[in-house]
Design a protein around this motif. Sequence first.
Motif: not given
Length: 101
Positions: A15-25, A27-30, A60-61, A66-71
């Motif tokens: 995550l330190g290499e991908l600013p803006g990305w977080v783990v929610e539950g 899933r990796l999201t942005r 993918l939303t 806006t565009v949101s990803l959750s994977v």
Amino acid sequence: MAVEALSPKEIEERLGELPGWVVEGDRLTRSYRLGSHFAAAALVMHIAGIQDRLDHHSDLTLGYDTVSLSVHTHSAGGVVTGKDFALAREVEDVAPGHGAH
């Protein structure tokens, strides 16, 4: 080859290499904001191509601008794996070209 879940430490490092990305539950999201609906739709199409090439697909939303990803990786039991970070890295590389922030 089986895909393994990443440890919490591995996830934190990546995550330190991908600013803006977080783990929610589990899933990796942005989410990205773009300048217009057309720009957002174009980014979605670009991401769809990346996902098909990688054979790894996110939720993918598309919103108005806006565009949101959750994977996560279904084949590994719905956990975050290196495949998810590979997808995130490629998306992160193309998003600025669409004006995403």
